[in-house]
Write a protein that holds these residues in place. Structure first.
Motif, PDB file in Angstrom:
ATOM      1  N   ASN A   1       1.544  -3.828 -48.929  1.00  0.00           N
ATOM      2  CA  ASN A   1       2.724  -3.828 -49.800  1.00  0.00           C
ATOM      3  C   ASN A   1       3.468  -5.159 -49.773  1.00  0.00           C
ATOM      4  OD1 ASN A   1       2.683  -1.303 -51.045  1.00  0.00           O
ATOM      5  ND2 ASN A   1       3.509  -0.293 -49.221  1.00  0.00           N
ATOM      6  N   GLY A   2       3.036  -6.075 -48.898  1.00  0.00           N
ATOM      7  CA  GLY A   2       3.662  -7.396 -48.842  1.00  0.00           C
ATOM      8  C   GLY A   2       4.954  -7.437 -48.087  1.00  0.00           C
ATOM      9  N   ASN A   3       5.182  -6.457 -47.213  1.00  0.00           N
ATOM     10  CA  ASN A   3       6.454  -6.400 -46.483  1.00  0.00           C
ATOM     11  C   ASN A   3       6.528  -7.402 -45.343  1.00  0.00           C
ATOM     12  OD1 ASN A   3       7.267  -4.343 -48.166  1.00  0.00           O
ATOM     13  ND2 ASN A   3       6.576  -2.712 -46.796  1.00  0.00           N
ATOM     14  N   ARG A   4       5.385  -7.699 -44.684  1.00  0.00           N
ATOM     15  CA  ARG A   4       5.454  -8.592 -43.518  1.00  0.00           C
ATOM     16  C   ARG A   4       4.171  -9.405 -43.393  1.00  0.00           C
ATOM     17  NH1 ARG A   4       2.818  -6.859 -39.053  1.00  0.00           N
ATOM     18  NH2 ARG A   4       1.927  -4.765 -39.044  1.00  0.00           N
ATOM     19  N   ASN A   5       3.882 -10.159 -44.385  1.00  0.00           N
ATOM     20  CA  ASN A   5       2.714 -11.043 -44.262  1.00  0.00           C
ATOM     21  C   ASN A   5       3.063 -12.422 -44.776  1.00  0.00           C
ATOM     22  OD1 ASN A   5       1.319 -11.742 -47.010  1.00  0.00           O
ATOM     23  ND2 ASN A   5       1.947  -9.605 -47.249  1.00  0.00           N
TER      24      ASN A   5
END
Length: 842
Positions: free
Chosen positions: A384-388
């Motif tokens: 989901n692109g929350n922590r990358n």
């Protein structure tokens, strides 16, 4: 009427309409029932673009993986009322539309379709309609042609010279790379062998009417010509390949590459495990879309006895880093979900190669092995692109396991869709980043984007490298393996040397760019400047004592000021150790002595007078002339030495400019030129000494009328001086002839001899000095050092080259191993780039 969905062999670009799903035909009843579990009404009609493994008719051909993702959109008819509310086109996710595939009696019911618009992973705002157009754009003829050209450039190994746009799959050996590649390309690697992990594998999918698989080998950048020929002869092609056939082909490829086979025996123990060569697999088919991915060996940390070594660990790591470092490479970092993703080494290597994360995409595999909810939650957050930190984000796929050798790719894809429909993975249904179809489409878009962006730059770099390669090869000249070629090479070099030398002597400096920025190479200008400084010093300081009437000592008012011309640079600053024993010391000429020359002449007369009665003794004139010219020798030899330094500097610098190969230049200098140059310089010095000896040691001799003219002028001036003294005296009573007679007769014999000797010495010094300066500059400087047939500038000529023996030629112009290697590399590079230009023009 009902239209059936296309089979995998049908044209993937065609739009297939499923009309009137509410009719009562059996086929439509089946379709309607499959949709009845969803709260969404069947109207309006749904259009499917190449549904992947949807309702199919049985086919005798083996099931193959299509390159197109199932896309659905609703087509609203303005004049047909809808019996029930319909969802927006963007609310239909591909994962739910894939539920159209047949289900078994125990299959779970499909989850409800999402109500929020679908996020296509960094393509926000892109509707389903525009998504279809994007796929159409990828499949345009021009784009396919560009991708094909890049593939051909890669086959020519141009990538080792100019970086090419590419997708590279990297990861650990157990990360699931092979399974991802199988699902992406539809090519099933043999499960019983790990051969494909021992070298980079380039897999290309191409659309073609005939379904086939072609396997070849691209030679590595350091492959020898013999090895290249063997690799080029390796080519296998078939319409279908079984696991056993593939394993056999891989074994044959290993043998050609010279690495160990699948079951290493005693004969293979000394062979390397990994190779720089690239296995090329081309998959052709009517449903294939153009996609090229490169799989490199998986990194590993522990060697296996009899299979891998510690050196192999470093080699594979270096190979992976080499593929990842280029800024035109999209990095697909494959990471299993059941590990601590943040600590994976492959991500660290990716960060080293791509610090900003602009060209790295993470691919999460084996989500079914993530047992703990925290592990699943971490993976979901990454997708989901929350922590990358990766600009291209993450995708997650589930492929068939290593033990699953019976199911087809179609079955695997169907199970994958079912898996991601379950909790908690169904949270990603709107992300557009779950499943192999989403990954495939994303990769095709990334590859097309980077190709369109970089392709013009690639063409420009290839042109520049080709021009630079030709320039370097032209500087090296033709190959010099035989004496004739060596003689031609040195002959051409000597011709260029003589042409530039002639320009330097003629002052035609505009004919060669060497003279533009190198003022020191303007030889004749520097020589004339040096001669002028020498003449200036010679006339102002060259005599031992000033003559009487000093205003006549020098010619011209400017020389009476005492200002001495100087050369524009210090000639002796350089290292002339190879000729230092020939050169004379630099001489700083002092000014003439101030003691009376008349007293000196009278002293010499008193000590050496003979029976002469009223005449000038020639012996005394010779003695006084030699004493008056005793500074000539150091002044002259210093000047000639300076001229030698100018010539030596010119020859050495010009040779370095025209012959960039240091080994050739050094051998030519040490073996031939230096000894001949030393001989020329010695001749110039010897001739200068000869002229000094002739001028100073011989009897004073001249036929120049200026001698008598100057002598009479001196006598007249002396008489006028005496008359002026009488006229200005107090006893002067008038001018008459008797007064003149008395002035001339009142001198003693010694005084008369002194004056006569001085005046003759002065007149002769002037004649001899002019004669000597001209002869020295003409014969020693010009003839012996510049223009003579035996001058140093004529040493390196065609005649001298033709006299060289074969041994001398080989010693001087024969190419050493380094030069031969450089020539071979340049020739190979130019050949590749020439072929690349043909591809680009095609």
């Amino acid at each position: 009427m009902n239209r059936r969905l296309p089979s995998p062999n049908s044209n993937p670009d065609s739009l297939v309409h499923v009309d009137n799903l509410h009719t009562t035909t059996p086929s439509t009843i089946s379709a309607t029932n499959s949709l009845s579990s969803s709260p969404i009404a069947p109207d309006p009609p749904i259009h499917l673009l190449e549904p992947h493994r949807a309702v199919e008719e049985p086919s005798s051909q083996p099931a193959t993986e299509s390159s197109f993702q199932l896309i659905a959109r609703s087509q609203h008819q303005s004049n047909s009322p809808s019996p029930s509310p319909s969802p927006s086109p963007s609310s239909l996710s591909s994962s739910h539309l894939f539920e159209l595939c047949p289900q078994g009696p125990n299959s779970p019911p499909p989850p409800p379709l999402p109500t929020q618009p679908q996020d296509r992973s960094h393509t926000s705002g892109m509707t389903m309609s525009t998504y279809i157009k994007q796929e159409d754009v990828v499949e345009t003829l021009g784009n396919q042609l560009m991708l094909s050209k890049i593939d051909k450039l890669r086959e020519l190994n141009v990538g080792s010279i100019v970086p090419l746009p590419q997708l590279v799959v990297v990861g650990d050996q157990s990360s699931g790379k092979s399974s991802v590649l199988e699902s992406l390309t539809g090519f099933s690697f043999p499960r019983a062998t790990t051969l494909c992990t021992r070298y980079a594998t380039q897999i290309t999918c191409k659309r073609n009417e005939v379904r086939s698989v072609e396997i070849g080998i691209i030679p590595g950048p350091h492959a020898s010509n013999i090895h290249k020929d063997a690799l080029k002869r390796f080519h296998r092609q078939a319409s279908e390949l079984s696991d056993d056939t593939l394993a056999q082909i891989f074994d044959e490829a290993n043998a050609v590459m010279g690495i160990r086979g699948s079951s290493a025996g005693k004969d293979d123990e000394d062979l390397p495990t990994f190779s720089e060569d690239v296995l090329k697999i081309v998959i052709n088919g009517p449903t294939e879309s153009h996609l090229t991915v490169i799989d490199v060996p998986g990194i590993f940390r522990t060697s296996t006895e009899g299979v891998t070594t510690e050196q192999d660990i470093s080699m594979v790591r270096s190979m992976v880093q080499e593929y990842m470092k280029e800024n035109r490479t999209i990095i697909l970092a494959v990471i299993p979900c059941n590990v601590d993703i943040a600590t994976q080494e492959i991500l660290k290597l990716a960060r080293d190669a791509d610090p900003e994360g602009k060209r790295t995409m993470g691919v999460l595999t084996k989500p079914d092995l993530a047992v703990e909810m925290a592990t699943k939650r971490d993976a979901i957050q990454l997708v989901n692109g929350n922590r990358n930190m990766l600009r291209l984000g993450y995708c997650v796929v589930k492929n068939r396991g290593a033990d699953d050798i019976s199911s087809t790719l179609k079955d695997s894809n169907c199970r994958e869709r079912e898996f991601f429909a379950q909790d908690p993975w169904h949270q990603l249904s709107d992300s557009g980043r779950t499943g192999i179809e989403s990954l495939r489409q994303r990769l095709r878009e990334l590859l097309m984007d980077i190709c369109k962006k970089e392709f013009p730059k690639v063409k420009l770099e290839i042109k520049k490298r080709l021009a630079e390669g030709h320039r370097k090869l032209n500087v090296m000249g033709p190959s010099r393996a035989e004496p004739d070629a060596q003689r031609i090479y040195l002959g051409n070099l000597s011709d260029r040397f003589q042409r530039v030398t002639q320009h330097a002597l003629d002052a035609t400096y505009t004919h060669n760019p060497i003279f533009h920025d190198r003022q020191d190479m303007r030889l004749i200008t520097r020589i004339l400047e040096l001669n002028e400084v020498f003449a200036n010093i010679f006339w102002q300081k060259g005599h031992t004592r000033y003559f009487s009437r000093r205003e006549d000592d020098n010619e011209g008012k400017e020389r009476r000021t005492g200002e001495i011309l100087e050369v524009s640079c210090d000639i002796r600053d350089e290292d002339f150790s190879d000729i230092c024993d020939i050169l004379e010391d630099k001489y700083d000429c002092p000014p003439p002595d101030t003691d009376s020359i008349l007293d000196h002449v009278e002293h010499e007369f008193q000590n050496a007078r003979g029976r002469e009665l009223g005449t000038v003794p020639v012996t005394l004139l010779a003695t006084t002339f030699k004493d008056q010219t005793k500074k000539w020798e150091p002044v002259v030899l210093s000047h000639v030495s300076d001229a030698i330094c100018l010539v030596h500097h010119f020859i050495r610098e010009l040779l370095e400019m025209l012959c960039p190969e240091k080994t050739v230049r050094d051998e030519l200098w040490d073996t031939i030129l230096l000894e001949d140059l030393r001989t020329c310089y010695k001749k110039a010095i010897d001739h200068a000494k000869f002229l000094l000896e002739v001028e100073r040691e011989s009897w004073p001799t001249t036929l120049n009328h200026s001698f008598t003219t100057d002598l009479e002028e001196s006598r007249t001036a002396r008489l006028m001086e005496a008359m002026e003294a009488v006229i200005l005296s107090d006893s002067f009573k008038g001018f008459n002839l008797d007064m003149v007679r008395n002035i001339r007769s009142q001198k003693s014999i010694a005084e008369h001899a002194r004056n006569e000797i001085h005046d003759a010495l002065k007149a002769y010094y002037k004649v001899a000095g002019k004669r000597f300066v001209d002869v020295l500059c003409q014969q020693v400087v010009d003839h012996f050092l510049l223009t003579g047939k035996a001058s140093p500038l004529a040493v390196f000529c065609n005649e001298r080259v033709n006299k060289m023996t074969p041994d001398q030629l080989d010693m001087i112009a024969g190419e050493d191993s380094g030069t031969r290697r450089q020539r071979s590399l340049l020739t190979t590079e130019i050949h590749r780039l020439d072929e690349a230009m043909k591809v680009l023009r095609g």
